[in-house]
Design a protein around this motif. Structure first.
Motif, PDB file in Angstrom:
ATOM      1  N   LYS A   2      96.659  -7.847  74.584  1.00 49.05           N
ATOM      2  CA  LYS A   2      95.412  -7.278  74.083  1.00 49.05           C
ATOM      3  C   LYS A   2      94.573  -6.696  75.211  1.00 49.05           C
ATOM      4  N   ASP A   3      94.443  -7.409  76.325  1.00 51.31           N
ATOM      5  CA  ASP A   3      93.592  -6.948  77.408  1.00 51.31           C
ATOM      6  C   ASP A   3      94.087  -5.632  77.991  1.00 51.31           C
ATOM      7  N   ILE A   4      95.384  -5.484  78.121  1.00 53.10           N
ATOM      8  CA  ILE A   4      95.939  -4.248  78.648  1.00 53.10           C
ATOM      9  C   ILE A   4      95.550  -3.077  77.753  1.00 53.10           C
ATOM     10  N   VAL A   5      95.718  -3.242  76.463  1.00 55.13           N
ATOM     11  CA  VAL A   5      95.379  -2.167  75.525  1.00 55.13           C
ATOM     12  C   VAL A   5      93.882  -1.884  75.564  1.00 55.13           C
ATOM     13  N   LYS A   6      93.084  -2.930  75.537  1.00 58.27           N
ATOM     14  CA  LYS A   6      91.632  -2.756  75.535  1.00 58.27           C
ATOM     15  C   LYS A   6      91.178  -1.984  76.768  1.00 58.27           C
ATOM     16  N   PHE A   7      91.626  -2.410  77.920  1.00 57.89           N
ATOM     17  CA  PHE A   7      91.162  -1.766  79.140  1.00 57.89           C
ATOM     18  C   PHE A   7      91.719  -0.355  79.299  1.00 57.89           C
ATOM     19  N   ARG A   8      92.936  -0.122  78.872  1.00 57.68           N
ATOM     20  CA  ARG A   8      93.465   1.248  78.931  1.00 57.68           C
ATOM     21  C   ARG A   8      92.693   2.159  77.990  1.00 57.68           C
ATOM     22  N   ALA A   9      92.322   1.643  76.824  1.00 58.40           N
ATOM     23  CA  ALA A   9      91.535   2.437  75.887  1.00 58.40           C
ATOM     24  C   ALA A   9      90.151   2.715  76.459  1.00 58.40           C
ATOM     25  N   LEU A  10      89.533   1.714  77.060  1.00 56.70           N
ATOM     26  CA  LEU A  10      88.216   1.904  77.655  1.00 56.70           C
ATOM     27  C   LEU A  10      88.260   2.912  78.802  1.00 56.70           C
ATOM     28  N   ILE A  11      89.278   2.826  79.613  1.00 59.79           N
ATOM     29  CA  ILE A  11      89.442   3.781  80.711  1.00 59.79           C
ATOM     30  C   ILE A  11      89.631   5.190  80.147  1.00 59.79           C
ATOM     31  N   GLY A  12      90.407   5.300  79.079  1.00 56.38           N
ATOM     32  CA  GLY A  12      90.623   6.600  78.450  1.00 56.38           C
ATOM     33  C   GLY A  12      89.338   7.218  77.956  1.00 56.38           C
ATOM     34  N   ILE A  13      88.482   6.418  77.309  1.00 58.30           N
ATOM     35  CA  ILE A  13      87.225   6.975  76.798  1.00 58.30           C
ATOM     36  C   ILE A  13      86.289   7.313  77.945  1.00 58.30           C
ATOM     37  N   ALA A  14      86.293   6.509  78.990  1.00 60.76           N
ATOM     38  CA  ALA A  14      85.434   6.791  80.143  1.00 60.76           C
ATOM     39  C   ALA A  14      85.853   8.078  80.836  1.00 60.76           C
ATOM     40  N   GLN A  15      87.136   8.376  80.846  1.00 58.78           N
ATOM     41  CA  GLN A  15      87.642   9.568  81.517  1.00 58.78           C
ATOM     42  C   GLN A  15      87.677  10.796  80.605  1.00 58.78           C
ATOM     43  N   ALA A  16      87.437  10.610  79.306  1.00 59.47           N
ATOM     44  CA  ALA A  16      87.577  11.699  78.335  1.00 59.47           C
ATOM     45  C   ALA A  16      86.627  12.864  78.595  1.00 59.47           C
ATOM     46  N   SER A  60      96.240  -8.122  66.623  1.00 61.60           N
ATOM     47  CA  SER A  60      95.658  -8.624  65.379  1.00 61.60           C
ATOM     48  C   SER A  60      94.525  -7.692  64.943  1.00 61.60           C
ATOM     49  N   PHE A  61      94.071  -7.859  63.723  1.00 61.36           N
ATOM     50  CA  PHE A  61      92.941  -7.082  63.202  1.00 61.36           C
ATOM     51  C   PHE A  61      91.727  -7.257  64.111  1.00 61.36           C
ATOM     52  N   GLU A  62      91.444  -8.494  64.515  1.00 56.38           N
ATOM     53  CA  GLU A  62      90.293  -8.793  65.363  1.00 56.38           C
ATOM     54  C   GLU A  62      90.422  -8.111  66.728  1.00 56.38           C
ATOM     55  N   ASP A  63      91.628  -8.100  67.282  1.00 60.17           N
ATOM     56  CA  ASP A  63      91.850  -7.428  68.565  1.00 60.17           C
ATOM     57  C   ASP A  63      91.553  -5.932  68.445  1.00 60.17           C
ATOM     58  N   LYS A  64      91.973  -5.338  67.345  1.00 62.88           N
ATOM     59  CA  LYS A  64      91.736  -3.903  67.128  1.00 62.88           C
ATOM     60  C   LYS A  64      90.245  -3.601  67.034  1.00 62.88           C
ATOM     61  N   ILE A  65      89.512  -4.439  66.316  1.00 63.22           N
ATOM     62  CA  ILE A  65      88.066  -4.261  66.192  1.00 63.22           C
ATOM     63  C   ILE A  65      87.407  -4.425  67.555  1.00 63.22           C
ATOM     64  N   ASP A  66      87.873  -5.400  68.311  1.00 62.06           N
ATOM     65  CA  ASP A  66      87.353  -5.637  69.652  1.00 62.06           C
ATOM     66  C   ASP A  66      87.494  -4.383  70.511  1.00 62.06           C
ATOM     67  N   ILE A  67      88.648  -3.776  70.477  1.00 61.52           N
ATOM     68  CA  ILE A  67      88.896  -2.554  71.254  1.00 61.52           C
ATOM     69  C   ILE A  67      87.955  -1.439  70.811  1.00 61.52           C
ATOM     70  N   LEU A  68      87.843  -1.225  69.513  1.00 60.72           N
ATOM     71  CA  LEU A  68      86.995  -0.136  69.021  1.00 60.72           C
ATOM     72  C   LEU A  68      85.521  -0.369  69.339  1.00 60.72           C
ATOM     73  N   THR A  69      85.037  -1.595  69.210  1.00 59.32           N
ATOM     74  CA  THR A  69      83.624  -1.841  69.492  1.00 59.32           C
ATOM     75  C   THR A  69      83.306  -1.598  70.963  1.00 59.32           C
ATOM     76  N   TYR A  70      84.181  -2.045  71.846  1.00 56.48           N
ATOM     77  CA  TYR A  70      83.937  -1.803  73.270  1.00 56.48           C
ATOM     78  C   TYR A  70      84.075  -0.324  73.620  1.00 56.48           C
ATOM     79  N   MET A  71      84.981   0.376  72.957  1.00 61.61           N
ATOM     80  CA  MET A  71      85.120   1.823  73.216  1.00 61.61           C
ATOM     81  C   MET A  71      83.851   2.566  72.820  1.00 61.61           C
ATOM     82  N   VAL A  72      83.309   2.235  71.654  1.00 66.78           N
ATOM     83  CA  VAL A  72      82.087   2.905  71.197  1.00 66.78           C
ATOM     84  C   VAL A  72      80.922   2.557  72.128  1.00 66.78           C
ATOM     85  N   LYS A  73      80.834   1.312  72.523  1.00 64.15           N
ATOM     86  CA  LYS A  73      79.779   0.901  73.453  1.00 64.15           C
ATOM     87  C   LYS A  73      79.900   1.679  74.767  1.00 64.15           C
TER      88      LYS A  73
END
Length: 133
Positions: A2-16, A60-73
């Motif tokens: 989960k952490d790998i996906v979350k942080f890669r997604a966050l890095i992607g949005i930061a670099q977008a 999991s569903f919760e992991d996916k929500i976690d990723i999206l909430t941090y990406m939007v933030k």
């Protein structure tokens, strides 16, 4: 996983938007520290950029929500939300099995402050309305 996906997604949005500014970097570093991700691992992910697509199948569903909430933030943290950032968030939302409009919903309830522990209330329950399939 989960952490790998979350942080890669966050890095992607930061670099977008082509401008990975200091507020975005600091937010990601604080979150990494909070979740026990080493700076070495984080730096490696920064070099690699966004590679989320192959890692989402075990979340999991919760992991996916976690990723999206941090990406939007993260998208809102620098005070300017660009179309490229929104489109990236929508792309990740689709990859995670949610409708694109889920990003608009999340954007309406998540602010851009740097508090990584912000309570989002009943997001999980409301996000079920945006699941695809």
């Amino acid at each position: 996983m989960k952490d790998i996906v979350k942080f890669r997604a966050l890095i992607g949005i930061a670099q977008a938007d082509g401008d990975f500014d200091s507020a975005e970097k600091e937010f990601i570093k604080r979150l990494a520290d909070l979740e026990g991700l080493s700076m070495t691992d984080l730096k490696e992910m920064l070099k690699e950029g966004d590679k989320t697509s192959n890692l989402i199948k075990d979340l999991s569903f919760e992991d996916k929500i976690d990723i999206l909430t941090y990406m939007v933030k993260l998208m809102k943290i620098d005070g300017k939300v660009l179309i490229s950032e929104i489109k990236f968030c929508e792309k990740v939302a689709r990859m995670l099995g949610f409708e694109e409009k889920s990003i608009g919903f999340l954007s309406g309830i998540i602010d851009g402050n740097t508090d990584v522990n912000q309570s989002f209330g009943r997001i999980n329950h409301r996000m079920k309305n945006y699941e695809i399939g």
